[in-house]
Design a protein around this motif. Sequence first.
Motif, mmCIF file in Angstrom:
data_model
loop_
_atom_site.group_PDB
_atom_site.id
_atom_site.type_symbol
_atom_site.label_atom_id
_atom_site.label_comp_id
_atom_site.label_asym_id
_atom_site.label_seq_id
_atom_site.Cartn_x
_atom_site.Cartn_y
_atom_site.Cartn_z
ATOM 1 N N GLY A 172 11.791 10.103 43.429
ATOM 2 C CA GLY A 172 12.092 9.796 42.038
ATOM 3 C C GLY A 172 11.471 8.488 41.593
ATOM 4 N N PHE A 173 11.511 7.474 42.455
ATOM 5 C CA PHE A 173 10.919 6.182 42.134
ATOM 6 C C PHE A 173 9.411 6.314 41.938
ATOM 7 C CE2 PHE A 173 8.924 2.177 43.433
ATOM 8 C CZ PHE A 173 9.601 1.259 42.644
ATOM 9 N N LEU A 174 8.749 7.066 42.803
ATOM 10 C CA LEU A 174 7.303 7.215 42.703
ATOM 11 C C LEU A 174 6.902 7.919 41.410
ATOM 12 C CD1 LEU A 174 6.518 8.210 46.407
ATOM 13 C CD2 LEU A 174 5.998 6.024 45.304
ATOM 14 N N GLN A 175 7.696 8.879 41.014
ATOM 15 C CA GLN A 175 7.373 9.638 39.806
ATOM 16 C C GLN A 175 7.680 8.867 38.522
ATOM 17 O OE1 GLN A 175 8.930 13.633 39.774
ATOM 18 N NE2 GLN A 175 8.285 14.043 41.886
ATOM 19 N N ALA A 176 8.446 7.784 38.652
ATOM 20 C CA ALA A 176 8.917 7.073 37.459
ATOM 21 C C ALA A 176 7.942 6.024 36.944
ATOM 22 C CB ALA A 176 10.264 6.416 37.748
ATOM 23 N N GLY A 177 6.842 5.807 37.627
ATOM 24 C CA GLY A 177 5.929 4.758 37.181
ATOM 25 C C GLY A 177 4.644 4.763 37.973
ATOM 26 N N PRO A 178 3.792 3.763 37.787
ATOM 27 C CA PRO A 178 2.505 3.693 38.487
ATOM 28 C C PRO A 178 2.705 3.477 39.991
ATOM 29 C CG PRO A 178 2.906 1.678 37.258
ATOM 30 C CD PRO A 178 3.977 2.641 36.841
ATOM 31 N N PRO A 179 1.669 3.745 40.789
ATOM 32 C CA PRO A 179 1.777 3.588 42.244
ATOM 33 C C PRO A 179 2.223 2.179 42.622
ATOM 34 C CG PRO A 179 -0.223 4.769 41.699
ATOM 35 C CD PRO A 179 0.346 4.280 40.394
ATOM 36 N N PRO A 180 3.157 2.068 43.554
ATOM 37 C CA PRO A 180 3.667 0.750 43.953
ATOM 38 C C PRO A 180 2.861 0.130 45.089
ATOM 39 C CG PRO A 180 4.904 2.452 45.063
ATOM 40 C CD PRO A 180 3.885 3.167 44.202
ATOM 41 N N VAL A 181 3.092 -1.138 45.320
ATOM 42 C CA VAL A 181 2.662 -1.775 46.559
ATOM 43 C C VAL A 181 3.727 -1.448 47.612
ATOM 44 C CG1 VAL A 181 2.103 -3.939 47.728
ATOM 45 C CG2 VAL A 181 1.534 -3.628 45.295
ATOM 46 N N VAL A 182 3.300 -0.962 48.771
ATOM 47 C CA VAL A 182 4.230 -0.607 49.843
ATOM 48 C C VAL A 182 4.172 -1.679 50.924
ATOM 49 C CG1 VAL A 182 4.782 1.043 51.659
ATOM 50 C CG2 VAL A 182 4.092 1.869 49.393
ATOM 51 N N PHE A 183 5.315 -2.265 51.248
ATOM 52 C CA PHE A 183 5.422 -3.289 52.274
ATOM 53 C C PHE A 183 6.169 -2.714 53.476
ATOM 54 C CE2 PHE A 183 5.206 -5.452 48.205
ATOM 55 C CZ PHE A 183 4.392 -6.558 48.428
ATOM 56 N N THR A 184 5.580 -2.805 54.664
ATOM 57 C CA THR A 184 6.231 -2.321 55.875
ATOM 58 C C THR A 184 5.793 -3.168 57.060
ATOM 59 O OG1 THR A 184 6.551 -0.397 57.347
ATOM 60 C CG2 THR A 184 4.387 -0.631 56.318
ATOM 61 N N LEU A 185 6.655 -3.244 58.072
ATOM 62 C CA LEU A 185 6.291 -3.909 59.326
ATOM 63 C C LEU A 185 6.403 -2.940 60.497
ATOM 64 C CD1 LEU A 185 7.828 -7.492 58.944
ATOM 65 C CD2 LEU A 185 5.429 -6.788 58.728
ATOM 66 N N GLY A 186 6.207 -1.649 60.216
ATOM 67 C CA GLY A 186 6.217 -0.677 61.286
ATOM 68 C C GLY A 186 7.573 -0.567 61.954
ATOM 69 N N SER A 187 7.559 -0.189 63.229
ATOM 70 C CA SER A 187 8.816 0.044 63.944
ATOM 71 C C SER A 187 9.185 -1.074 64.902
ATOM 72 C CB SER A 187 8.738 1.370 64.715
ATOM 73 O OG SER A 187 7.651 1.363 65.625
ATOM 74 N N SER A 188 8.308 -2.063 65.101
ATOM 75 C CA SER A 188 8.613 -3.179 66.006
ATOM 76 C C SER A 188 8.726 -4.498 65.269
ATOM 77 C CB SER A 188 7.541 -3.293 67.102
ATOM 78 O OG SER A 188 7.604 -2.205 67.981
ATOM 79 N N ALA A 189 7.669 -4.895 64.583
ATOM 80 C CA ALA A 189 7.689 -6.183 63.889
ATOM 81 C C ALA A 189 8.794 -6.247 62.847
ATOM 82 C CB ALA A 189 6.334 -6.450 63.235
ATOM 83 N N VAL A 190 9.283 -5.090 62.394
ATOM 84 C CA VAL A 190 10.386 -5.080 61.427
ATOM 85 C C VAL A 190 11.626 -5.768 61.998
ATOM 86 C CG1 VAL A 190 11.344 -2.841 62.141
ATOM 87 C CG2 VAL A 190 11.569 -3.590 59.752
ATOM 88 N N SER A 191 11.734 -5.804 63.324
ATOM 89 C CA SER A 191 12.870 -6.481 63.963
ATOM 90 C C SER A 191 12.637 -7.969 64.132
ATOM 91 C CB SER A 191 13.152 -5.844 65.333
ATOM 92 O OG SER A 191 13.611 -4.513 65.185
ATOM 93 N N ALA A 192 11.459 -8.442 63.743
ATOM 94 C CA ALA A 192 11.145 -9.873 63.798
ATOM 95 C C ALA A 192 10.548 -10.312 62.469
ATOM 96 C CB ALA A 192 10.176 -10.147 64.949
ATOM 97 N N ALA A 193 11.117 -9.803 61.378
ATOM 98 C CA ALA A 193 10.504 -9.928 60.056
ATOM 99 C C ALA A 193 10.581 -11.313 59.467
ATOM 100 C CB ALA A 193 11.154 -8.924 59.096
#
Length: 431
Positions: free
Chosen positions: A249-270
């Motif tokens: 729903g969020f994607l359809q509601a406006g222009p393409p967003p910037v996506v921020f992710t730290l994968g599955s490991s660095a996310v635990s040391a963000a």
Amino acid sequence: MPARPRRIVLTTLGSYGDINPFVGLALALRARGHAPVIATSECYRAYIERTGVAFHPVRPDADPNDRALIAKIMEPRAGTDFLLRQVILPALRHSYDDLAAAMTGADLLVTHPITFAGPLVAERTGVPWASAVLAPISFFSEHDLPVFPPAPWMKRLERIPGGARVLIDIVRVITRRWMDPVRTLRAELGLPDRGDPLYEGQHSPHLVLALYSRLLGAPQRDWPPHVRITGPILYNGPAADALPAELEGFLQAGPPPVVFTLGSSAVSAAGKFYEHSAAAARALGARAVLLAGAHEDNRPTRHVGNDILVLDHAPHAALFPRAAITVHQGGVGTLQQALRAGVPMLVTPFAHDQPDNAHRAARLGVARVLAPSRYTARRAASELGRLMADAAYAARAREVGLLVAAEDGATTACDAIEGLLDGAGPRPGPA
């Protein structure tokens, strides 16, 4: 279809970025009538068994939710030292015993770069062995000098005649003692020396599968023999094409967003990554999706509104192609999904192969790089602004995305494996 199912044991270790390519390969092998088994940490049992692929536990079983442990593993200067000497190698004998048990009736073993018990088991049992690498840094080539996490600046030494060779020699001397437990166990098993287990010793003399895009690293004359660059295996988990309803729903509601992710490991040391990211998006007036993991303290306390969506996770394979820009840690699994998506990226590499992967993405003309130690809202906004303002990044990213999409890593890897199983060596194909 083979005359009988070949039992192929694939052993891997690490984060989901290390697990998923092996699961994707196992699924492709099963589709050809083989009987693959994935031998890895117990914590991945349920994830793997949901795919229908057989599972066998191999120690160590590091808890990916142990944030103190992950913080040490992801530390830029000492993370690799800690991972190998404090987590993996103390369990080497257990790893050997576990993997040897998994090899009962096996026709082939496929290893990951840090499954150090794998070559020992293969040599001791006489079972054919193929090795796999997930990123170019594993080849440690002086002709394509990697970026070393403790000192990225040393990459510049390759400009000096002979500098790359000297640097390679220095790094090998520094890391030699790390592998003493492998040498000790090898001697106790009565196996001859096959070179440094961290470098040439990890590579099979029969077949080496480079499970990454050829765009990241071309063959070099100091690579081991029998390397096949297959292209990436972009398995992203069950239901990788489905997005949560809230996200859709969020994607359809406006222009393409910037996506921020730290994968599955660095996310635990963000650290403050997500707080800074939300502020950077707000400063640019950009919509954003933050994949912040299950850790409550990763969720920004400010700068969040209707134009910023914070989720635990979402499949990169489905989300990245709908982004304007991806911002990520440079793990090779995340990177290859980002390359396939065909959008520009900002890479903030933490440790291990990530700085080298980030360098290669920037060299392709699809990325800018910002070290975690310099990642602030102001600097992130500045780098993102440059990516948005320069159309060359988007054009090159689209071009690279089409090239990566044309690679068929699973098929190429299966062909090479079947060639080895047939006794004729890897089936013909470009390195």
